[in-house]
Design an enzyme around this catalytic site. Structure first.
Site, PDB file in Angstrom:
ATOM      1  N   CYS B 131       0.844  -1.193   0.000  1.00  5.99           N
ATOM      2  CA  CYS B 131       0.000   0.000   0.000  1.00  5.99           C
ATOM      3  C   CYS B 131       0.879   1.242   0.000  1.00  5.99           C
ATOM      4  CB  CYS B 131      -0.920   0.032   1.218  1.00  5.99           C
ATOM      5  SG  CYS B 131      -1.928   1.522   1.233  1.00  5.99           S
ATOM      6  N   ILE B 192      -0.186  -6.269  -9.754  1.00  3.59           N
ATOM      7  CA  ILE B 192       0.533  -5.276  -8.998  1.00  3.59           C
ATOM      8  C   ILE B 192      -0.423  -4.408  -8.180  1.00  3.59           C
ATOM      9  CG2 ILE B 192       2.473  -5.075 -10.595  1.00  3.59           C
ATOM     10  CD1 ILE B 192       1.115  -2.627 -11.850  1.00  3.59           C
TER      11      ILE B 192
HETATM   12  C1  LIG Z   1      -9.843   2.898  -4.133  1.00  3.02           C
HETATM   13  C2  LIG Z   1      -8.826   1.802  -4.063  1.00  3.02           C
HETATM   14  C3  LIG Z   1      -8.544   1.198  -2.829  1.00  3.02           C
HETATM   15  C4  LIG Z   1      -7.598   0.175  -2.748  1.00  3.02           C
HETATM   16  N1  LIG Z   1      -7.372  -0.436  -1.531  1.00  3.02           N
HETATM   17  C5  LIG Z   1      -6.508  -1.490  -1.461  1.00  3.02           C
HETATM   18  C6  LIG Z   1      -6.324  -2.204  -0.237  1.00  3.02           C
HETATM   19  O1  LIG Z   1      -6.956  -1.919   0.789  1.00  3.02           O
HETATM   20  N2  LIG Z   1      -5.432  -3.243  -0.225  1.00  3.02           N
HETATM   21  C7  LIG Z   1      -4.727  -3.621  -1.345  1.00  3.02           C
HETATM   22  O2  LIG Z   1      -3.949  -4.567  -1.292  1.00  3.02           O
HETATM   23  N3  LIG Z   1      -4.910  -2.962  -2.520  1.00  3.02           N
HETATM   24  C8  LIG Z   1      -5.775  -1.916  -2.600  1.00  3.02           C
HETATM   25  N4  LIG Z   1      -5.963  -1.272  -3.814  1.00  3.02           N
HETATM   26  C9  LIG Z   1      -5.195  -1.711  -4.983  1.00  3.02           C
HETATM   27  C10 LIG Z   1      -5.980  -2.673  -5.862  1.00  3.02           C
HETATM   28  O3  LIG Z   1      -6.366  -3.815  -5.159  1.00  3.02           O
HETATM   29  C11 LIG Z   1      -5.185  -3.056  -7.122  1.00  3.02           C
HETATM   30  O4  LIG Z   1      -4.001  -3.705  -6.722  1.00  3.02           O
HETATM   31  C12 LIG Z   1      -4.790  -1.860  -7.970  1.00  3.02           C
HETATM   32  O5  LIG Z   1      -5.810  -0.890  -7.960  1.00  3.02           O
HETATM   33  C13 LIG Z   1      -4.459  -2.230  -9.413  1.00  3.02           C
HETATM   34  O6  LIG Z   1      -5.555  -2.828 -10.071  1.00  3.02           O
HETATM   35  P1  LIG Z   1      -6.600  -1.983 -10.992  1.00  3.02           P
HETATM   36  O7  LIG Z   1      -5.799  -1.187 -11.964  1.00  3.02           O
HETATM   37  O8  LIG Z   1      -7.457  -3.029 -11.625  1.00  3.02           O
HETATM   38  O9  LIG Z   1      -7.345  -1.100 -10.055  1.00  3.02           O
HETATM   39  C14 LIG Z   1      -6.916  -0.246  -3.908  1.00  3.02           C
HETATM   40  C15 LIG Z   1      -7.196   0.363  -5.143  1.00  3.02           C
HETATM   41  C16 LIG Z   1      -8.149   1.359  -5.237  1.00  3.02           C
HETATM   42  C17 LIG Z   1      -8.445   1.977  -6.571  1.00  3.02           C
END
Ligand SMILES: Cc1cc2nc3c(=O)[nH]c(=O)nc-3n(C[C@H](O)[C@H](O)[C@H](O)COP(=O)(O)O)c2cc1C
Ligand SMILES: Cc1cc2nc3c(=O)[nH]c(=O)nc-3n(C[C@H](O)[C@H](O)[C@H](O)COP(=O)(O)OP(=O)(O)OC[C@H]3O[C@@H](n4cnc5c(N)ncnc54)[C@H](O)[C@@H]3O)c2cc1C
Ligand code: FES
Lengths: 267, 304
Positions: B131, B192
């Site tokens: 994170c 990622i």
């Molecule tokens: C609003 C938001 C909150 C997120 N919160 C977490 C989290 O609590 N724990 C985590 O491991 N990843 C968190 N992520 C990351 C996502 O799980 C993911 O790894 C990342 O957004 C890339 O994927 P995407 O492009 O499909 O969103 C968060 C992403 C977003 C957009």
């Protein structure tokens, strides 16, 4: 909560940078004043939240949904270029909205209190005071209409910077017992800001507008509901983007809001 | 009939599509739009030992083909997740879920992971060592191989359930992180997490996010994620959960070709609540048109 496609019927400027967008589609989730829709705008990643300003449901026909928006950036500017016939992807029925029952209760209590105290109590029939700043007038229009339909006597105060920004004054008039327009430069209505026109013992207050206005109104009343804005990632409670601190703990403004009760608010 | 089932760390999934942590709450919010039962699994919002409010707002910002977030791990704390959120989720999803664990010390990771190890609904523990939105913990522990190894090793010593380590792209060499996780006993890696970024409001001349920096997700990062999964696949022999910018069925297939056993969909769930459903519904016709009978044959197929 629903996802639905709407067709643009009208998208017309009504004040400086302000457009009235009339849509046809399934607005069955848009019955409550103070709720919002989240609009997908071509070319932008996140949706844009807009308050429901008015809705007419029609049997066996598409509902009509009215939104009012101000062009403040890329998304709303792109919206202003939509022409009639265009299709829009909306999430509808978002947020908690105003509780019009609270004004009814307040009116009843005030009536009872007036019988006992006789003086200093608000006018026995005045159930609600609506205070709007700028685009905050949009959800209050629908609320005024609904309170009127339920027999609640309602006063409205709308504040704007200048004459060119004034919206919904004429439309709101039939639904309220008094309507005060305040402009900062005095070019329309009364010169001043909305709080200059709030009576001494206001009835139940419903407010929507910029943060400093909400705070000033909060300080001038004892009971009511306030609609807040926050940048939103989803609009339906999935991302924790729109969190605010309240007396009842953290709340998602898109789901547990955008309307907060006066006693919940922490500034 | 095309077979969509995959096995992830011993867990049978009816398909490889999983909403990513932080974009699906605790699983029941999206139930207003479609039944989560169609999903392979669900990755829960990152959970810490104590409740956390997270960062100041604005926490989200618009980007070309993506978004920034700096939520900062808002969550009600592990007790509330287990006692309140999981029972609520159970009413809409009967399968096993992935618990996303975060902490501010190695000990906290261990304690939170141990709680989830005892929760019947949890099938896999995902260690969020990536994170970018908190000062300590998260990425600050997961950006170096030694940090990854330390947390993974301690957690693996304590829990029985499979442990997947979620990696950050904000590092010199993500394959080194993946190898460190594998060597410390991880059962898989997820990758990622978001890519560090920033937007500045040109009228206010200030960063858009209250926290200034945030994590970029959405379509914009898809090629970054595909490359990372491809390279890690060449180095490790534990399964990879691929994510980052997946927005359609074709993206999910591409991510599996790079080496992912399952995929997670994040930000796309926020702009289109039906994203995961559309991706799943699109799999049978797409695989049929590609002449693929079993989805598992896609995993890593792009490697020669
Ligand atoms: C609003 C938001 C909150 C997120 N919160 C977490 C989290 O609590 N724990 C985590 O491991 N990843 C968190 N992520 C990351 C996502 O799980 C993911 O790894 C990342 O957004 C890339 O994927 P995407 O492009 O499909 O969103 C968060 C992403 C977003 C957009
Ligand atoms: C519940 C709710 C109801 C709203 N109702 C109305 C309405 O009825 N009429 C109206 O004109 N405006 C309303 N707004 C504000 C409106 O959403 C923003 O003005 C709009 O999103 C700006 O988009 P943009 O692309 O033009 O601006 P940009 O500044 O380019 O937007 C960039 C990003 O910031 C977000 N954003 C910018 N300003 C705001 C803001 N004030 N509130 C929330 N997000 C913002 C946008 O969604 C976008 O993600 C409402 C906001 C909320 C939260
Ligand atoms: S905007 Fe996503 S939770 Fe409120």
């Amino acid at each position: 909560m629903k996802q639905a496609y709407f067709t643009v019927l009208e998208n017309t400027p009504v004040a400086r940078g302000v457009y009235r967008l009339v849509l046809a589609g399934d607005a069955s989730d848009c019955t409550r004043a103070g709720t919002f829709v989240n609009v997908k705008v071509e070319g932008f990643y996140l949706r844009r939240p807009l308050s429901v300003c008015d809705v007419y449901s029609r049997e066996e026909e598409n509902d009509t949904l009215v939104l009012m928006y101000k062009t403040v950036g890329g998304g709303t500017e792109a919206m202003s270029r939509l022409s009639s016939g265009a299709r829009l992807d909306l999430l509808t029925g978002l947020g908690n909205g105003f509780e019009s029952d609270n004004a009814l209760k307040y009116a009843d209590n005030a009536r009872n209190r007036a019988l006992i105290a006789k003086k200093d109590a608000p006018d026995a029939q005045d159930g609600a005071l609506l205070v709007g700043g700028g685009m905050g007038a949009a959800p209050l229009y629908m609320l005024a209409k609904q309170l009127y339909a339920r027999g609640v006597k309602t006063s409205v105060i709308l504040g704007f910077n200048t004459l060119a920004d004034v919206i919904l004054q004429r439309e709101m008039q039939p639904f309220c017992s008094s309507l005060t327009v305040a402009t900062a430069d005095g070019s329309s209505g009364n010169k001043g800001i909305v709080t200059d026109f709030i009576p001494k013992n206001p009835p139940y207050v419903y407010a929507c507008g910029p943060l400093p206005m909400l705070k000033a109104v909060y300080d001038r009343c004892t009971d009511g509901e306030f609609s807040f804005e926050e940048r939103m990632g989803c609009g339906f409670g999935a991302c924790m983007g729109c969190t605010c601190k309240t007396a009842d703990g953290a709340k998602q403004l898109c789901k547990d809001g955008p309307v907060l009760k006066r006693e919940e608010i922490i500034w | 009939m095309v077979d969509l089932g995959v096995t992830l760390c011993g867990l049978q999934l009816k398909n490889p599509v999983i909403p990513a942590s932080g974009t699906y709450g605790f699983g029941y919010g999206h139930a207003a739009f479609y039944s989560p039962e169609i999903l392979g699994s669900i990755a829960l919002k990152g959970t810490t030992e104590q409740p956390r409010f997270g960062n100041q707002t604005p926490r989200v910002a618009e980007c070309p083909a993506g978004m920034l977030n700096s939520v900062g791990l808002q969550n009600p704390g592990v007790d509330a997740v287990i006692n309140e959120e999981l029972p609520r989720l159970k009413s809409v999803f009967s399968g096993k879920v992935i618990a996303n664990v975060c902490g501010f010390s190695v000990e906290e990771y261990v304690r939170v992971a141990r709680r989830f190890d005892e929760a019947e609904q949890v099938g896999i523990i995902e260690l969020n060592l990536s994170c970018p939105n908190v000062e300590c913990g998260g990425m600050s522990m997961g950006a170096t191989p030694s940090g990854v190894a330390r947390v993974t090793g301690q957690v693996k010593k304590t829990v029985k359930k499979p442990v997947i380590v979620k990696l950050t792209p904000n590092t010199l060499d993500i394959t080194a992180l993946a190898l460190a996780a594998q060597d410390a006993g991880a059962d898989g890696v997820a990758m990622i997490n978001t890519v560090l970024g920033m937007r500045i409001d040109i009228k206010k001349q200030r960063p858009v996010l209250a926290n200034a920096r945030g994590g970029l997700s959405g379509r914009a990062i898809f090629p970054i994620a595909v490359r990372a999964v491809y390279d890690v696949y060449e180095k490790v022999n534990i399964p990879i959960v691929g994510m980052g910018g997946i927005s359609c069925t074709e993206d999910a297939v591409e991510m599996m070709l790079a080496g992912a056993t399952a995929v997670q969909v994040g930000a796309e769930n926020l702009r289109d609540p039906f994203a995961c459903k559309k991706i799943i519904d699109g799999l049978p016709p797409l695989l049929a048109s590609l002449g693929v009978q079993s989805i598992t044959s896609l995993i890593g197929a792009a490697h020669s």
